[in-house]
Enzyme design. Structure first.
Site, PDB file in Angstrom:
ATOM      1  N   GLU A   1     -12.077  -0.514 -10.234  1.00 14.74           N
ATOM      2  CA  GLU A   1     -11.644  -1.463 -11.263  1.00 14.74           C
ATOM      3  C   GLU A   1     -12.603  -1.588 -12.442  1.00 14.74           C
ATOM      4  O   GLU A   1     -12.181  -1.633 -13.601  1.00 14.74           O
ATOM      5  CB  GLU A   1     -11.400  -2.843 -10.631  1.00 14.74           C
ATOM      6  CG  GLU A   1     -10.111  -2.955  -9.841  1.00 14.74           C
ATOM      7  CD  GLU A   1     -10.194  -2.320  -8.464  1.00 14.74           C
ATOM      8  OE1 GLU A   1      -9.132  -2.126  -7.837  1.00 14.74           O
ATOM      9  OE2 GLU A   1     -11.328  -2.026  -8.010  1.00 14.74           O
TER      10      GLU A   1
ATOM     11  N   GLU B   1       0.823  -1.210   0.000  1.00 13.80           N
ATOM     12  CA  GLU B   1       0.000   0.000   0.000  1.00 13.80           C
ATOM     13  C   GLU B   1       0.859   1.263   0.000  1.00 13.80           C
ATOM     14  O   GLU B   1       0.534   2.248  -0.671  1.00 13.80           O
ATOM     15  CB  GLU B   1      -0.938  -0.005   1.215  1.00 13.80           C
ATOM     16  CG  GLU B   1      -1.958  -1.130   1.217  1.00 13.80           C
ATOM     17  CD  GLU B   1      -3.004  -1.004   0.117  1.00 13.80           C
ATOM     18  OE1 GLU B   1      -3.028   0.026  -0.577  1.00 13.80           O
ATOM     19  OE2 GLU B   1      -3.791  -1.956  -0.043  1.00 13.80           O
TER      20      GLU B   1
ATOM     21  N   ASP C   1      -4.158 -10.213  -8.267  1.00 13.42           N
ATOM     22  CA  ASP C   1      -4.540  -9.388  -9.414  1.00 13.42           C
ATOM     23  C   ASP C   1      -3.418  -8.574 -10.054  1.00 13.42           C
ATOM     24  O   ASP C   1      -3.065  -8.757 -11.223  1.00 13.42           O
ATOM     25  CB  ASP C   1      -5.702  -8.471  -9.031  1.00 13.42           C
ATOM     26  CG  ASP C   1      -5.451  -7.688  -7.750  1.00 13.42           C
ATOM     27  OD1 ASP C   1      -4.430  -7.926  -7.078  1.00 13.42           O
ATOM     28  OD2 ASP C   1      -6.291  -6.830  -7.400  1.00 13.42           O
TER      29      ASP C   1
ATOM     30  N   GLU D   1     -18.094  -6.924  -2.968  1.00 20.46           N
ATOM     31  CA  GLU D   1     -16.753  -7.490  -2.879  1.00 20.46           C
ATOM     32  C   GLU D   1     -16.737  -8.940  -3.362  1.00 20.46           C
ATOM     33  O   GLU D   1     -15.748  -9.398  -3.925  1.00 20.46           O
ATOM     34  CB  GLU D   1     -16.231  -7.412  -1.452  1.00 20.46           C
ATOM     35  CG  GLU D   1     -15.888  -6.006  -0.984  1.00 20.46           C
ATOM     36  CD  GLU D   1     -14.654  -5.451  -1.685  1.00 20.46           C
ATOM     37  OE1 GLU D   1     -13.558  -5.464  -1.081  1.00 20.46           O
ATOM     38  OE2 GLU D   1     -14.787  -4.993  -2.848  1.00 20.46           O
TER      39      GLU D   1
END
Length: 556
Positions: A300, A46, A186, A279
């Site tokens: 996304e 992050e 991902d 989610e």
């Protein structure tokens, strides 16, 4: 760090919107007030994508007259902060595998009790930011450690070229063997392709080709993607999770448009059912997965909508963008910004807004509609072509970053080979990276797909996909580390995959004499328009995608 995370994460959004005053004020304030010599344990992943990426992107904009946002008083303060931050994260990479710990203390390094388990995305989504920093500071250490991390992950792939979700950074053993394109994995796929596009390093491309081909063979259940055991390909979890929605956008960047269109339509059908994407959406029951009902303002699906509109100019994607914008405005708007949706079925709000909402969600929505209106922004009409980081930060393909001796994929690059021949051709998305309006006549840009490492398939226009003679391991000497169970390995070896699937190319581009598909270019004849209007969620057809024999063992 959370108090200034949103400000740093959204700096290049201010620049993209042309807000010179706020951009200048924010850059100057951060340069004077932010320091990283603090006793704080942070996530490597992050912190890299949000803080390091935000600092580097803003630096590249603020220091360059060509961007139109040059700050006269700016003296590389953000670059110095970025270098200091990255050096404080370097101790996390000191592991036997080269794969970094998940967290590090900015003052004291890695705690002795720090977990040795990290995610594949956490270890494999650092190459862009650290690589750019190396090229701006002329210190190769940052690029080297992140490339070693990718090699460490890929060397431990299964025999069918799938990677798991979590791994022990000391032993190299997979602690979660579920393979997929969503949570925990991902952006590993994303940065393989983007690292090649940005740096021209063919090793990333070879890994991406093998990884992408395996994903399309074992994970793709048209139009959905499922999670399987990384060794046997046995179905583990028929679940659509919201992080998967980046995949159609990545396919557009790779040129694999048709499956991207179908998958986007399926994902958007979930949005239309609830007004947001939860989610988790269970593909067996076709209901929201228990415990995964929230929508934390993720970008996304909007990101993929932008890329598909850019590639096809199909107005159905503008309709999709309008629907998503309406959902945000009418259900997520709250007093001081936009709130998380804690339950997509009842649109309950939660008083929280992640920094990526301004860094990505807003950015991609704005780019989508600005592109339709006649773009006048840094990305579409600026001096460079840009690669978007996984956090949506703008990284320009300048000679300083995309070295001309290694990469000729950006417009105006100087290529030393001297063998470039001017070509004129049409493209679905490759020219999105190089030129405008999806047709380009030039020299340097054509070299992107003319490397002798690739060949043209006789079955399609201009298709590049795989090394004609050597595997990635043979070419780069990275061996396969056998860590699979005997039963799983035997099952994987008995896999029957048709030749066409095994040799699926990655990059697809129409030849100059081919005509664009009516189903994509003509909205009146578009079957996608029908898909977008269909409220039903496409059914999962698991029986049509079995890739191993029926007697294969399954992990518990």
């Amino acid at each position: 760090m959370s108090c200034f995370c949103t400000q740093i994460d959204s700096l290049d959004t201010l620049a993209l919107l042309g807000d010179r005053e706020q951009f200048t004020t924010s850059v100057e304030w951060i340069g004077k007030n932010i320091r990283f010599d603090i006793n704080k344990t942070v996530s490597i992943f992050e912190t890299t994508i949000r803080i390091l990426g935000g600092l580097l992107s803003a630096h590249l904009i603020a220091s360059d007259y060509n961007t139109g946002m040059r700050i006269p008083s700016y003296d590389d303060e953000l670059l110095h902060l970025a270098e200091d931050l990255a050096r404080r994260m370097l101790p996390a990479f000191d592991t036997p595998t080269g794969i970094p710990f998940g967290s590090v203390n900015l003052m004291h390094g890695v705690d002795e009790n720090e977990s040795k388990i990290t995610s594949t995305a956490g270890g494999g989504t650092l190459t862009l930011e650290f690589g750019v920093l190396s090229r701006l500071t002329n210190d190769p250490i940052f690029e080297q450690v992140t490339k070693n991390a990718v090699r460490g992950l890929w060397a431990r792939r299964s025999r069918i070229n799938l990677v798991g979700a979590h791994i022990d950074v000391f032993s190299g053993e997979w602690t979660q063997k579920d393979a997929g394109i969503g949570t925990s994995i991902d952006s590993f796929y994303e940065y393989l392709l983007k690292a090649y596009l940005l740096f021209g390093d063919e090793e990333y491309l070879f890994i991406f080709q093998e990884a992408y081909r395996a994903a399309m063979v074992y994970l793709y259940n048209d139009p959905w993607y499922v999670e399987v055991n990384m060794n046997s390909a046995a179905l583990v979890w028929p679940l659509f999770n919201s992080l998967q929605a980046f995949w159609p956008g990545l396919q557009v960047l790779a040129g694999d448009i048709e499956p991207a269109i179908r998958t986007h339509a399926a994902f958007f059908s979930v949005w239309k059912r609830y007004g947001f994407t939860p989610e988790g959406f269970n593909l067996a029951t076709f209901n929201v997965q228990q415990g995964q009902k929230s929508y934390p303002l993720r970008p996304e699906l909007i990101e993929s909508t932008y890329w598909l509109y850019k590639a096809t100019r199909n107005p159905s994607y503008l309709d999709a963008g309008r629907d998503m914008l309406a959902s945000l405005q009418y259900a997520a708007r709250c007093t001081c910004g936009y709130c998380h949706i804690s339950d997509v079925e009842f649109h309950q709000q939660e008083d929280h807004m992640e920094s990526f909402f301004l860094a990505e969600t807003v950015k991609y929505l704005w780019l989508l509609f600005d592109l339709a209106a006649g773009p006048d922004n840094l990305v579409e009409n600026g001096p460079y072509k840009y690669i978007f980081s996984t956090e949506g930060h703008l990284i320009p393909t300048t000679p300083q970053i995309s070295l001309a001796s290694e990469n000729c994929s950006y417009l105006g690059a100087y290529c030393r080979s001297g063998k470039l021949v001017q070509e004129t051709y049409s493209s679905d998305i490759v020219n999105d990276f190089r030129g405008t309006n999806y047709s380009f006549s030039g020299t340097a840009a054509t070299n992107f797909f003319s490397s002798p490492a690739f060949h043209k398939s006789p079955s399609s226009g201009l298709i590049k996909g795989f090394c004609p003679g050597l595997t990635h391991g043979q070419r780069y000497g990275i061996s396969y580390i056998d860590s699979v169970d005997n039963n799983d390995a035997e099952s994987a070896r008995t896999t029957n995959v048709d030749d066409e699937a095994q040799n699926s190319p990655v990059f697809v581009n129409h030849s100059s004499d081919s005509q664009p598909s009516d189903s994509v270019e003509n909205p009146d004849n578009s079957n996608y328009h029908e898909l977008m209007e269909n409220q039903r969620v496409p059914q999962l057809k698991i029986e049509t995608r079995e890739t191993v024999d029926e007697e294969r063992p399954r992990d518990n």
